[in-house]
Enzyme design. Sequence first.
Site, PDB file in Angstrom:
ATOM      1  N   CYS A  28       0.831  -1.210   0.000  1.00  0.00           N
ATOM      2  CA  CYS A  28       0.000   0.000   0.000  1.00  0.00           C
ATOM      3  C   CYS A  28       0.867   1.263   0.000  1.00  0.00           C
ATOM      4  O   CYS A  28       1.519   1.559   1.002  1.00  0.00           O
ATOM      5  CB  CYS A  28      -0.901  -0.042   1.234  1.00  0.00           C
ATOM      6  N   CYS A  31       0.148   3.783   2.749  1.00  0.00           N
ATOM      7  CA  CYS A  31       0.615   3.319   4.060  1.00  0.00           C
ATOM      8  C   CYS A  31       2.095   3.639   4.232  1.00  0.00           C
ATOM      9  O   CYS A  31       2.539   3.991   5.330  1.00  0.00           O
ATOM     10  CB  CYS A  31       0.394   1.819   4.203  1.00  0.00           C
TER      11      CYS A  31
END
Length: 105
Positions: A28, A31
């Site tokens: 991600c 993230c």
Amino acid sequence: MKKLESMEQFNELKNNGKHIFMFSADWCPDCRVIEPILPEVEEKFSSFTFVYVDRDDFIDLCADLSVFGIPSFVAFENGEETGRFVSKDRKTQEEIEHFVESLPA
């Protein structure tokens, strides 16, 4: 940040004390953007224990908690959900800190 290893551990943590579960994944990119600021956030809000939850390892937990986007945060205190910051949008340090500040003291 502690990493969640099992559902038993999740239930133990969720039901004891103040925990903020951060749902994330290695792939991600949003993230990864917030990763460098998380130690500062953890230090600033030391009354909470932050727990990293790999979304891919705990997909059933994500479904149970209606976490359909990452990075996302769900807070629990002694078994009760006290707040959530759940969306698929990129989050800033200010937004994360605002979320934590909005939780019951």
